[in-house]
Scaffold this motif. Structure first.
Motif, PDB file in Angstrom:
ATOM      1  N   LEU A  66       0.826  -1.202   0.000  1.00  0.00           N
ATOM      2  CA  LEU A  66       0.000   0.000   0.000  1.00  0.00           C
ATOM      3  C   LEU A  66       0.863   1.256   0.000  1.00  0.00           C
ATOM      4  N   ILE A  67       1.927   1.241   0.809  1.00  0.00           N
ATOM      5  CA  ILE A  67       2.823   2.394   0.866  1.00  0.00           C
ATOM      6  C   ILE A  67       3.480   2.639  -0.494  1.00  0.00           C
ATOM      7  N   LEU A  68       3.933   1.563  -1.123  1.00  0.00           N
ATOM      8  CA  LEU A  68       4.566   1.689  -2.441  1.00  0.00           C
ATOM      9  C   LEU A  68       3.577   2.221  -3.480  1.00  0.00           C
ATOM     10  N   ALA A  69       2.335   1.743  -3.395  1.00  0.00           N
ATOM     11  CA  ALA A  69       1.310   2.209  -4.347  1.00  0.00           C
ATOM     12  C   ALA A  69       1.045   3.695  -4.176  1.00  0.00           C
ATOM     13  N   LEU A  70       0.972   4.132  -2.911  1.00  0.00           N
ATOM     14  CA  LEU A  70       0.739   5.553  -2.647  1.00  0.00           C
ATOM     15  C   LEU A  70       1.917   6.396  -3.109  1.00  0.00           C
ATOM     16  N   GLN A  71       3.126   5.892  -2.891  1.00  0.00           N
ATOM     17  CA  GLN A  71       4.300   6.622  -3.351  1.00  0.00           C
ATOM     18  C   GLN A  71       4.325   6.710  -4.868  1.00  0.00           C
ATOM     19  N   GLY A  72       3.922   5.612  -5.512  1.00  0.00           N
ATOM     20  CA  GLY A  72       3.886   5.620  -6.974  1.00  0.00           C
ATOM     21  C   GLY A  72       2.864   6.595  -7.503  1.00  0.00           C
ATOM     22  N   ALA A  73       1.697   6.644  -6.824  1.00  0.00           N
ATOM     23  CA  ALA A  73       0.648   7.580  -7.247  1.00  0.00           C
ATOM     24  C   ALA A  73       1.116   9.014  -7.084  1.00  0.00           C
ATOM     25  N   ALA A  74       1.809   9.279  -5.974  1.00  0.00           N
ATOM     26  CA  ALA A  74       2.314  10.634  -5.743  1.00  0.00           C
ATOM     27  C   ALA A  74       3.346  11.004  -6.789  1.00  0.00           C
ATOM     28  N   ALA A  75       4.225  10.038  -7.115  1.00  0.00           N
ATOM     29  CA  ALA A  75       5.244  10.317  -8.124  1.00  0.00           C
ATOM     30  C   ALA A  75       4.606  10.574  -9.473  1.00  0.00           C
ATOM     31  N   GLN A  76       3.538   9.807  -9.791  1.00  0.00           N
ATOM     32  CA  GLN A  76       2.843  10.008 -11.056  1.00  0.00           C
ATOM     33  C   GLN A  76       2.190  11.377 -11.107  1.00  0.00           C
ATOM     34  N   ALA A  77       1.590  11.807  -9.981  1.00  0.00           N
ATOM     35  CA  ALA A  77       0.920  13.115  -9.952  1.00  0.00           C
ATOM     36  C   ALA A  77       1.916  14.239 -10.175  1.00  0.00           C
ATOM     37  N   ASP A  78       3.170  14.005  -9.695  1.00  0.00           N
ATOM     38  CA  ASP A  78       4.185  15.042  -9.852  1.00  0.00           C
ATOM     39  C   ASP A  78       4.994  14.858 -11.123  1.00  0.00           C
ATOM     40  N   GLY A  79       4.659  13.863 -11.929  1.00  0.00           N
ATOM     41  CA  GLY A  79       5.435  13.564 -13.128  1.00  0.00           C
ATOM     42  C   GLY A  79       5.166  14.545 -14.250  1.00  0.00           C
ATOM     43  N   PRO A  80       5.783  14.297 -15.394  1.00  0.00           N
ATOM     44  CA  PRO A  80       5.632  15.188 -16.549  1.00  0.00           C
ATOM     45  C   PRO A  80       4.168  15.303 -16.974  1.00  0.00           C
ATOM     46  N   TRP A  81       3.774  16.517 -17.352  1.00  0.00           N
ATOM     47  CA  TRP A  81       2.409  16.745 -17.846  1.00  0.00           C
ATOM     48  C   TRP A  81       2.361  16.384 -19.325  1.00  0.00           C
ATOM     49  N   PRO A  82       1.259  15.767 -19.798  1.00  0.00           N
ATOM     50  CA  PRO A  82       0.116  15.252 -19.029  1.00  0.00           C
ATOM     51  C   PRO A  82       0.309  13.770 -18.718  1.00  0.00           C
ATOM     52  N   ASN A  83      -0.030  13.389 -17.522  1.00  0.00           N
ATOM     53  CA  ASN A  83       0.057  11.970 -17.167  1.00  0.00           C
ATOM     54  C   ASN A  83      -1.310  11.386 -16.834  1.00  0.00           C
ATOM     55  N   LYS A  84      -2.362  12.083 -17.260  1.00  0.00           N
ATOM     56  CA  LYS A  84      -3.734  11.582 -17.145  1.00  0.00           C
ATOM     57  C   LYS A  84      -4.582  12.356 -18.155  1.00  0.00           C
ATOM     58  N   PRO A  85      -5.811  11.924 -18.411  1.00  0.00           N
ATOM     59  CA  PRO A  85      -6.645  12.616 -19.405  1.00  0.00           C
ATOM     60  C   PRO A  85      -6.848  14.094 -19.082  1.00  0.00           C
ATOM     61  N   VAL A  86      -6.949  14.898 -20.142  1.00  0.00           N
ATOM     62  CA  VAL A  86      -7.146  16.340 -20.040  1.00  0.00           C
ATOM     63  C   VAL A  86      -8.549  16.676 -20.526  1.00  0.00           C
ATOM     64  N   ARG A  87      -9.263  17.455 -19.750  1.00  0.00           N
ATOM     65  CA  ARG A  87     -10.618  17.867 -20.123  1.00  0.00           C
ATOM     66  C   ARG A  87     -10.539  19.151 -20.948  1.00  0.00           C
ATOM     67  N   VAL A  88     -11.177  19.159 -22.119  1.00  0.00           N
ATOM     68  CA  VAL A  88     -11.213  20.345 -22.982  1.00  0.00           C
ATOM     69  C   VAL A  88     -12.673  20.784 -23.105  1.00  0.00           C
ATOM     70  N   ILE A  89     -13.014  21.890 -22.478  1.00  0.00           N
ATOM     71  CA  ILE A  89     -14.405  22.351 -22.455  1.00  0.00           C
ATOM     72  C   ILE A  89     -14.728  23.134 -23.722  1.00  0.00           C
ATOM     73  N   MET A  90     -15.826  22.753 -24.368  1.00  0.00           N
ATOM     74  CA  MET A  90     -16.354  23.445 -25.537  1.00  0.00           C
ATOM     75  C   MET A  90     -17.561  24.266 -25.075  1.00  0.00           C
ATOM     76  N   PRO A  91     -17.506  25.593 -25.157  1.00  0.00           N
ATOM     77  CA  PRO A  91     -18.584  26.410 -24.584  1.00  0.00           C
ATOM     78  C   PRO A  91     -19.815  26.573 -25.458  1.00  0.00           C
ATOM     79  N   PHE A  92     -19.928  25.733 -26.499  1.00  0.00           N
ATOM     80  CA  PHE A  92     -21.102  25.796 -27.364  1.00  0.00           C
ATOM     81  C   PHE A  92     -21.636  24.383 -27.588  1.00  0.00           C
ATOM     82  N   ALA A  93     -22.829  24.289 -28.146  1.00  0.00           N
ATOM     83  CA  ALA A  93     -23.488  22.995 -28.333  1.00  0.00           C
ATOM     84  C   ALA A  93     -22.719  22.109 -29.301  1.00  0.00           C
ATOM     85  N   ALA A  94     -22.862  20.812 -29.119  1.00  0.00           N
ATOM     86  CA  ALA A  94     -22.201  19.849 -29.991  1.00  0.00           C
ATOM     87  C   ALA A  94     -22.711  19.978 -31.420  1.00  0.00           C
TER      88      ALA A  94
END
Length: 327
Positions: free
Chosen positions: A16-44
């Motif tokens: 569990l400790i290793l998993a938490l450390q890995g998650a923290a390292a991933q959060a501080d890693g190079p951007w982007p390391n997870k999906p990015v939300r792109v908001i469209m301010p008009f209708a589809a």
């Protein structure tokens, strides 16, 4: 007596400790390391939404992370851009705004939910869709100067449709009237199509709207284009001169740009700016944006910031002079 911990419990705790450390390292890693939300301010499905999705798709391919398009429409684009402005400046919420919420709306909506200059980080300009003025074929004017002269000689103001109160078509019509003395009566509709249809039927004499929706009927001679309101001629209508070419200093376009919340890391801004500029200059990017009626553009974040500021000032003067308001 000390509490006993079994080897299995110790192993579980260590994992569990290793998993938490890995998650923290991933959060501080190079951007982007997870999906990015792109908001469209008009209708589809609209041109602004389709442009934004093209950009998001190109960024997904480049970064190897999903740039997920999310529609948040309403209030002339203000709702979606406000969501961007109020998001965490971590690079995982971005927006594709247009000249409305990024500049023009500042003078039209009271109160505005955000301050574009203070609450947003300009990232990159994507492109622009010029505004065009076109008349019913029965109108006796083949140039912008002739149309202005015709309006001045008419007993009543010449009716000009636009896609809605406070839209760029409405603002451009008022600008033309203010700066040339043309006697025009803006007639707002709910969208490009009804404004165009009534111009073709003769219910109104002319229409001022983004060029994209009007091209087929201009090419079919159901409408006569007098001028495009961009710095240079629009590639889709190369024979139609600009307003500037005809002696009227009028530029009106719907431009799109990527922005983020204020305080976005410079490294993220620089990376996105370079990639979007690369896309809009590429043959693939040009072809896809051209297919949506957009002229691809590029530039620095500083140039985008200046454009936002200058456009807000220009249209503020028109809104004030014409007493335009949106309830």
């Amino acid at each position: 007596m000390k509490p006993y911990a079994s080897p299995r419990a110790c192993a579980t705790l260590a994992a569990l400790i290793l998993a938490l450390q890995g998650a923290a390292a991933q959060a501080d890693g190079p951007w982007p390391n997870k999906p990015v939300r792109v908001i469209m301010p008009f209708a589809a499905g609209g041109s602004s939404d389709l442009v934004g999705r093209q950009v998001a798709q190109s960024l997904s391919a480049h970064y190897g992370q999903q740039f997920v398009a999310e529609n948040r429409a309403g209030a002339g684009g203000n709702i979606g851009v406000d969501a961007v402005a109020k998001s965490a400046p971590d690079g995982y919420t971005l927006g594709i705004g247009t000249s409305g919420p990024l500049a023009n709306n500042k003078s039209l909506y009271h109160p505005m939910p955000f301050d574009a200059e203070k609450d947003l980080t300009p990232i990159a300009l994507v492109g622009e869709i010029p505004v065009v003025i076109a008349v019913n074929p029965a109108v006796k004017a083949n140039t912008l100067a002739e149309f202005v002269a015709l309006s001045k000689s008419s007993a009543n103001a010449v009716t000009v449709s636009n896609p809605g109160n406070g839209t760029i078509g409405h603002l451009a019509t008022e600008y033309l009237s203010i700066h040339t003395g043309a006697k025009l009566q803006p007639v707002p509709y709910k969208g490009d199509s009804p404004a165009m249809v009534d111009a073709m039927s003769g219910s109104v004499s002319a229409v001022v709207a983004p060029v994209t929706s009007l091209i087929p009927n201009i090419q079919a001679n159901k409408l006569r284009a007098l001028a495009v309101m961009s710095k240079t001629r629009f590639p889709g209508l190369p024979d139609v001169p600009t307003a500037n070419e005809q002696g009227v200093k009028l530029e009106a376009t719907v431009w799109s740009a990527m922005v983020g919340p204020a305080g976005l890391p410079k490294s993220v801004v620089s990376s996105l700016n370079a990639e979007i500029n690369k896309y809009t200059a590429s043959p693939e990017g040009k072809a896809k944006l051209n297919s949506l009626g957009m002229v691809p553009l590029s530039g620095t974040p500083e140039q985008l910031r200046e454009l936002m500021r200058n456009e807000a000032t220009k249209w503020q003067e028109v809104v004030k002079s014409a007493r335009i308001s949106i309830e």
